[in-house]
Design an enzyme around this catalytic site. Structure first.
Site, mmCIF file in Angstrom:
data_model
loop_
_atom_site.group_PDB
_atom_site.id
_atom_site.type_symbol
_atom_site.label_atom_id
_atom_site.label_comp_id
_atom_site.label_asym_id
_atom_site.label_seq_id
_atom_site.Cartn_x
_atom_site.Cartn_y
_atom_site.Cartn_z
ATOM 1 N N ARG A 63 -6.657 1.093 -13.946
ATOM 2 C CA ARG A 63 -7.538 0.048 -14.497
ATOM 3 C C ARG A 63 -8.905 0.052 -13.814
ATOM 4 N NH1 ARG A 63 -7.251 -6.272 -13.725
ATOM 5 N NH2 ARG A 63 -8.364 -6.973 -15.583
ATOM 6 N N HIS A 67 -12.643 -0.108 -15.502
ATOM 7 C CA HIS A 67 -13.642 -1.133 -15.179
ATOM 8 C C HIS A 67 -14.910 -0.514 -14.602
ATOM 9 C CE1 HIS A 67 -11.443 -5.217 -15.311
ATOM 10 N NE2 HIS A 67 -10.889 -4.392 -16.161
ATOM 11 N N ASP A 75 -19.695 5.190 -12.036
ATOM 12 C CA ASP A 75 -20.586 5.445 -10.902
ATOM 13 C C ASP A 75 -20.170 4.680 -9.656
ATOM 14 O OD1 ASP A 75 -21.218 2.852 -11.540
ATOM 15 O OD2 ASP A 75 -23.399 3.140 -11.392
ATOM 16 N N ASN A 95 -12.894 -8.983 -12.767
ATOM 17 C CA ASN A 95 -12.592 -8.137 -11.618
ATOM 18 C C ASN A 95 -11.753 -8.853 -10.573
ATOM 19 O OD1 ASN A 95 -13.704 -5.781 -12.393
ATOM 20 N ND2 ASN A 95 -15.618 -6.048 -11.280
ATOM 21 N N HIS A 193 -1.692 -0.037 -21.128
ATOM 22 C CA HIS A 193 -0.938 -1.266 -20.857
ATOM 23 C C HIS A 193 0.575 -1.028 -20.897
ATOM 24 C CE1 HIS A 193 -4.631 -4.002 -21.916
ATOM 25 N NE2 HIS A 193 -4.753 -3.374 -20.759
HETATM 26 C C1 HEM Z 1 -9.043 -2.731 -24.899
HETATM 27 C C2 HEM Z 1 -9.541 -3.609 -24.074
HETATM 28 C C3 HEM Z 1 -8.830 -4.062 -22.844
HETATM 29 C C4 HEM Z 1 -8.647 -5.347 -22.458
HETATM 30 C C5 HEM Z 1 -9.155 -6.587 -23.174
HETATM 31 C C6 HEM Z 1 -7.879 -5.332 -21.239
HETATM 32 C C7 HEM Z 1 -7.517 -6.461 -20.530
HETATM 33 C C8 HEM Z 1 -6.646 -6.467 -19.464
HETATM 34 C C9 HEM Z 1 -6.185 -7.644 -18.790
HETATM 35 C C10 HEM Z 1 -6.630 -9.065 -19.093
HETATM 36 C C11 HEM Z 1 -5.290 -7.262 -17.845
HETATM 37 C C12 HEM Z 1 -4.492 -8.158 -16.909
HETATM 38 C C13 HEM Z 1 -5.314 -8.656 -15.755
HETATM 39 C C14 HEM Z 1 -4.556 -9.704 -14.986
HETATM 40 O O1 HEM Z 1 -4.391 -10.809 -15.522
HETATM 41 O O2 HEM Z 1 -4.105 -9.428 -13.859
HETATM 42 C C15 HEM Z 1 -5.194 -5.833 -17.923
HETATM 43 C C16 HEM Z 1 -4.393 -5.066 -17.118
HETATM 44 C C17 HEM Z 1 -4.412 -3.698 -17.120
HETATM 45 N N1 HEM Z 1 -5.238 -2.888 -17.861
HETATM 46 FE FE1 HEM Z 1 -6.358 -3.450 -19.439
HETATM 47 N N2 HEM Z 1 -7.602 -4.044 -20.913
HETATM 48 C C18 HEM Z 1 -8.169 -3.226 -21.856
HETATM 49 C C19 HEM Z 1 -8.167 -1.841 -21.838
HETATM 50 C C20 HEM Z 1 -7.666 -1.091 -20.813
HETATM 51 C C21 HEM Z 1 -7.927 0.318 -20.622
HETATM 52 C C22 HEM Z 1 -8.852 1.160 -21.498
HETATM 53 C C23 HEM Z 1 -7.227 0.696 -19.532
HETATM 54 C C24 HEM Z 1 -7.156 2.033 -18.866
HETATM 55 C C25 HEM Z 1 -7.349 3.166 -19.484
HETATM 56 C C26 HEM Z 1 -6.519 -0.470 -19.056
HETATM 57 C C27 HEM Z 1 -5.631 -0.478 -18.014
HETATM 58 C C28 HEM Z 1 -4.971 -1.595 -17.543
HETATM 59 C C29 HEM Z 1 -3.882 -1.554 -16.574
HETATM 60 C C30 HEM Z 1 -3.251 -0.304 -16.023
HETATM 61 C C31 HEM Z 1 -3.549 -2.877 -16.298
HETATM 62 C C32 HEM Z 1 -2.490 -3.377 -15.301
HETATM 63 C C33 HEM Z 1 -3.163 -3.662 -13.972
HETATM 64 C C34 HEM Z 1 -2.226 -4.116 -12.868
HETATM 65 O O3 HEM Z 1 -1.005 -3.910 -12.944
HETATM 66 O O4 HEM Z 1 -2.750 -4.678 -11.879
HETATM 67 N N3 HEM Z 1 -6.825 -1.531 -19.837
HETATM 68 N N4 HEM Z 1 -6.036 -5.362 -18.905
HETATM 69 C C1 LIG Z 2 -11.167 -7.739 -5.550
HETATM 70 C C2 LIG Z 2 -12.277 -8.678 -5.342
HETATM 71 O O1 LIG Z 2 -13.317 -8.344 -4.829
HETATM 72 N N1 LIG Z 2 -12.075 -9.880 -5.808
HETATM 73 C C3 LIG Z 2 -13.082 -10.884 -5.720
HETATM 74 C C4 LIG Z 2 -13.391 -11.388 -7.091
HETATM 75 O O2 LIG Z 2 -14.243 -12.475 -7.051
HETATM 76 C C5 LIG Z 2 -13.780 -13.561 -6.267
HETATM 77 C C6 LIG Z 2 -14.760 -14.694 -6.443
HETATM 78 O O3 LIG Z 2 -16.077 -14.268 -6.309
HETATM 79 C C7 LIG Z 2 -13.610 -13.142 -4.811
HETATM 80 O O4 LIG Z 2 -13.131 -14.215 -4.023
HETATM 81 C C8 LIG Z 2 -12.620 -11.997 -4.793
HETATM 82 O O5 LIG Z 2 -12.483 -11.518 -3.477
#
Ligand code: HEM
Ligand SMILES: CC(=O)N[C@H]1CO[C@H](CO)[C@@H](O)[C@@H]1O
Ligand SMILES: *[C@@H]1O[C@H](CO)[C@@H](O)[C@H](O)[C@H]1NC(C)=O
Ligand SMILES: *[C@@H]1O[C@H](CO)[C@@H](O)[C@H](O)[C@H]1NC(C)=O
Ligand SMILES: *[C@@H]1O[C@H](CO)[C@@H](O)[C@H](O)[C@H]1NC(C)=O
Ligand SMILES: *[C@@H]1O[C@H](CO)[C@@H](O)[C@H](O)[C@H]1NC(C)=O
Length: 328
Positions: A63, A67, A75, A95, A193
């Site tokens: 992820r 981002h 970059d 983030n 996902h």
């Molecule tokens: C299409 C638009 C996308 C949206 C709106 C989106 C949104 C999100 C959100 C909201 C989360 C959960 C964050 C949280 O609540 O902790 C998430 C997790 C994740 N996203 Fe996406 N995402 C998108 C596309 C992608 C893409 C393109 C990738 C990678 C190629 C990706 C990889 C991941 C992964 C691996 C997680 C799990 C992260 C973890 O386990 O900490 N996502 N995404």
């Molecule tokens: C991973 C990281 O840097 N998280 C930051 C996201 O933003 C909040 C609020 O500014 C910080 O407290 C976190 O450390």
């Protein structure tokens, strides 16, 4: 006959061309082969050792690459710390749930020991993402290297460029198109996902307050919603609890994510949205009716494409010594 004028033109053109090739170039496979021949091996070995101990880290590292690339190109601007004068991308809302920064830092310090000032943080993110997925049993993709690290990291830009989980189809399409990615890339990359977790707060309005009237999103499978409310996100704005996005196989890179979409069990509205358009829906059907290797192949192509978004090469940007701060 060559006149003086045309030869002058050629001279200035050639000068311009050589300037261009000096400041900007293409990414290339094995960019560090001569300057730091062990770089990719060091990264792979570190990832292999540590991801097998902590498989849940593969998802956030994948992820992070996404981002990074969606804000100012790939970059490493995502790694920059905020300062008293600058709110960096890390401070932006999307983030706040990123993880794995210390992992990247540890890899960077190994590479600085091996060849100081050579390997960019942007390339490190891209290679770590690929290797993390690979050692988890997921697809391999080519990571041409030569990215340079950016000098700017701006929290507002992160908020403006990262798609939100509340996005509908139109907004998702626009977001991806602005990065040169098409609908196929959207469907295929969303397949990421299939691994990882989400916080309740990324989707809980769908369960408790979808239109602001205390209602539930009617497009979400009722049994799944009931289950989530009963066992996971028991109240609105539970900032602690995490949920698997591909329940049952959230550590396996498989077709589970798409199977859930077909059952109206996509966790985010942005996941569900892929089912609301005939083109993206047919890609999903196609992926599900093909062998897993086919999805892996498509994922590899789209990841390589994502990894090229607005990259800085040649003499643009810098090679950061510490991934979290600019050199100067
Ligand atoms: C299409 C638009 C996308 C949206 C709106 C989106 C949104 C999100 C959100 C909201 C989360 C959960 C964050 C949280 O609540 O902790 C998430 C997790 C994740 N996203 Fe996406 N995402 C998108 C596309 C992608 C893409 C393109 C990738 C990678 C190629 C990706 C990889 C991941 C992964 C691996 C997680 C799990 C992260 C973890 O386990 O900490 N996502 N995404
Ligand atoms: C991973 C990281 O840097 N998280 C930051 C996201 O933003 C909040 C609020 O500014 C910080 O407290 C976190 O450390
Ligand atoms: C950050 O980006 C926003 C939106 O593009 C811009 O208005 C703002 O001036 C930038 N901030 C800094 C410190 O450059
Ligand atoms: C999608 O979301 C955008 C931004 O919120 C909104 O302007 C648009 O009307 C929505 N489109 C559909 C079809 O719901
Ligand atoms: C639901 O959303 C509405 C409109 O945004 C808001 O006024 C209300 O307080 C929310 N309800 C809860 C329980 O948060
Ligand atoms: C959600 O909860 C957090 C802390 O638990 C709080 O800071 C935040 O203001 C809450 N947000 C809403 C919309 O209620």
């Amino acid at each position: 006959m060559v006149t003086k004028e045309t030869s002058m033109k050629c001279l200035s053109l050639c000068l311009l061309l050589s300037l261009l090739s000096f400041s900007g170039a293409d990414l290339e496979l094995g960019f560090y082969e001569i300057t730091c021949p062990n770089a990719e091996k060091i990264i792979f070995e570190y990832v292999k050792e540590h991801i097998s101990k902590t498989p849940s880290l593969a998802a956030p590292l994948l992820r992070m690459h996404f981002h990074d690339c969606f804000v100012r190109g790939c970059d490493a601007s995502v790694l920059i710390d905020s300062t008293s004068k600058n709110k960096a991308e890390k401070a932006a809302f999307p983030n706040q749930s990123l993880r794995g920064f210390d992992f990247v830092d540890r890899v960077k310090s190994l590479l600085e020991k091996e060849c100081p000032g050579v390997v960019s943080c942007a390339d490190i993110i891209a290679l770590i993402a690929r290797d993390s997925v690979l050692v988890t049993g997921g697809p391999f993709w080519n990571v041409p290297t030569g990215r340079r690290d950016g000098l700017i990291s701006n929290s507002t830009e992160a908020s403006n460029n990262l798609p939100a989980p509340t996005f509908n189809f139109t907004s998702l399409q626009r977001s991806f198109a602005s990065k040169g990615l098409n609908l196929k890339d959207l469907v295929v990359l969303s397949g990421a996902h299939t691994i990882g977790v989400s916080h309740c707060t990324s989707f809980d309005k769908r369960l408790y307050n979808f239109t602001g009237k205390g209602d539930q999103d009617p497009s979400l499978d009722k049994f799944y919603a009931w289950n989530l409310k009963k066992n996971k996100c028991k109240f609105l704005n539970d900032t602690k609890t995490i949920v698997e996005m591909d329940p049952g196989s959230h550590r396996t890179f498989d077709l589970g994510y798409y199977k859930h979409l077909m059952q109206r069990r996509g966790l985010f509205r942005s996941d569900e949205a892929l089912m609301t358009n005939p083109v993206t829906k047919s890609y999903i059907t196609q992926i599900l009716s093909s062998p897993l290797e086919e999805f892996f192949k498509e994922f590899a192509l789209s990841m390589e494409k994502m990894g090229r978004i607005e990259v800085k090469t040649g003499s643009f940007g810098e090679i950061r010594t510490n991934c979290a701060v600019r050199n100067s």
